[in-house]
Write a protein that holds these residues in place. Structure first.
Motif, PDB file in Angstrom:
ATOM      1  N   SER A  53      -3.423   4.064  -1.139  1.00 12.85           N
ATOM      2  CA  SER A  53      -3.756   3.465  -2.429  1.00 12.85           C
ATOM      3  C   SER A  53      -2.996   2.160  -2.595  1.00 12.85           C
ATOM      4  N   GLY A  54      -3.520   1.299  -3.445  1.00 12.35           N
ATOM      5  CA  GLY A  54      -2.814   0.076  -3.787  1.00 12.35           C
ATOM      6  C   GLY A  54      -3.017  -1.078  -2.834  1.00 12.35           C
ATOM      7  N   ALA A  60      -3.675   9.674   2.569  1.00 14.51           N
ATOM      8  CA  ALA A  60      -4.394   8.985   1.500  1.00 14.51           C
ATOM      9  C   ALA A  60      -3.687   7.677   1.175  1.00 14.51           C
ATOM     10  N   VAL A 102       0.851  -1.177   0.000  1.00 11.04           N
ATOM     11  CA  VAL A 102       0.000   0.000   0.000  1.00 11.04           C
ATOM     12  C   VAL A 102       0.892   1.234   0.000  1.00 11.04           C
ATOM     13  N   GLN A 103       0.464   2.258  -0.730  1.00 11.06           N
ATOM     14  CA  GLN A 103       1.194   3.523  -0.757  1.00 11.06           C
ATOM     15  C   GLN A 103       0.430   4.560   0.066  1.00 11.06           C
ATOM     16  N   LYS A 151     -13.190   6.256   1.799  1.00  8.49           N
ATOM     17  CA  LYS A 151     -12.320   7.171   1.042  1.00  8.49           C
ATOM     18  C   LYS A 151     -10.856   6.784   1.142  1.00  8.49           C
ATOM     19  N   ASN A 152     -10.566   5.651   1.795  1.00  5.69           N
ATOM     20  CA  ASN A 152      -9.172   5.206   1.961  1.00  5.69           C
ATOM     21  C   ASN A 152      -8.298   6.295   2.581  1.00  5.69           C
ATOM     22  N   PHE A 212      -7.440  -0.869   2.235  1.00  3.67           N
ATOM     23  CA  PHE A 212      -7.235   0.049   3.354  1.00  3.67           C
ATOM     24  C   PHE A 212      -7.940  -0.417   4.617  1.00  3.67           C
TER      25      PHE A 212
END
Length: 123
Positions: A24-25, A22, A1-2, A75-76, A28
């Motif tokens: 992503s990837g 935030a 995860v980023q 919304k991660n 979450f």
């Protein structure tokens, strides 16, 4: 995860800032999240952490009652609302993700880290 932290800036003592992280990837909602900070010349220290569902949060004594951690799994994003800021809160703030349902205060327990956002509190 980023992870991408944002929201830092310059604020006067007594003011407020809200940091965002935030993600992503990854999934979450399967990560507990934490915030850490590192002041110049000091080690990175724990600030706050929140469980995967948001039902449990823990804080460092130095920020308890002033900072609030939250998350929006839709919304991660993880948030850190910082109120009544003090000059000693000046640091680079990092968000981190842990592949566990449970919160942790230990830096080594986290698997992913964001790049940091600078918070400067003037007196």
């Amino acid at each position: 995860v980023q992870l991408q932290a944002s929201g830092g800036g310059l604020v006067q003592a007594g003011g407020s800032l809200r940091l965002s992280c935030a993600a992503s990837g990854g999934t979450f909602s399967s990560y507990s999240m934490g915030w850490f900070r590192q002041a110049p010349g000091k080690e990175r220290e724990f600030v706050a952490a929140i469980s995967v569902g948001g039902g449990r949060s823990v804080y460092a004594d130095s920020v308890k009652g002033r900072f609030t951690i939250s998350r929006d799994n839709a919304k991660n994003a993880a948030l850190l609302q910082m109120n009544s800021l003090k000059p000693e809160d000046t640091a680079v703030y990092y968000c981190a993700a842990r592949r566990s349902s449970y919160v942790s205060r230990q830096r080594g327990a986290y698997d992913y880290w964001g790049q940091g956002t600078l918070v400067t509190v003037s007196s």
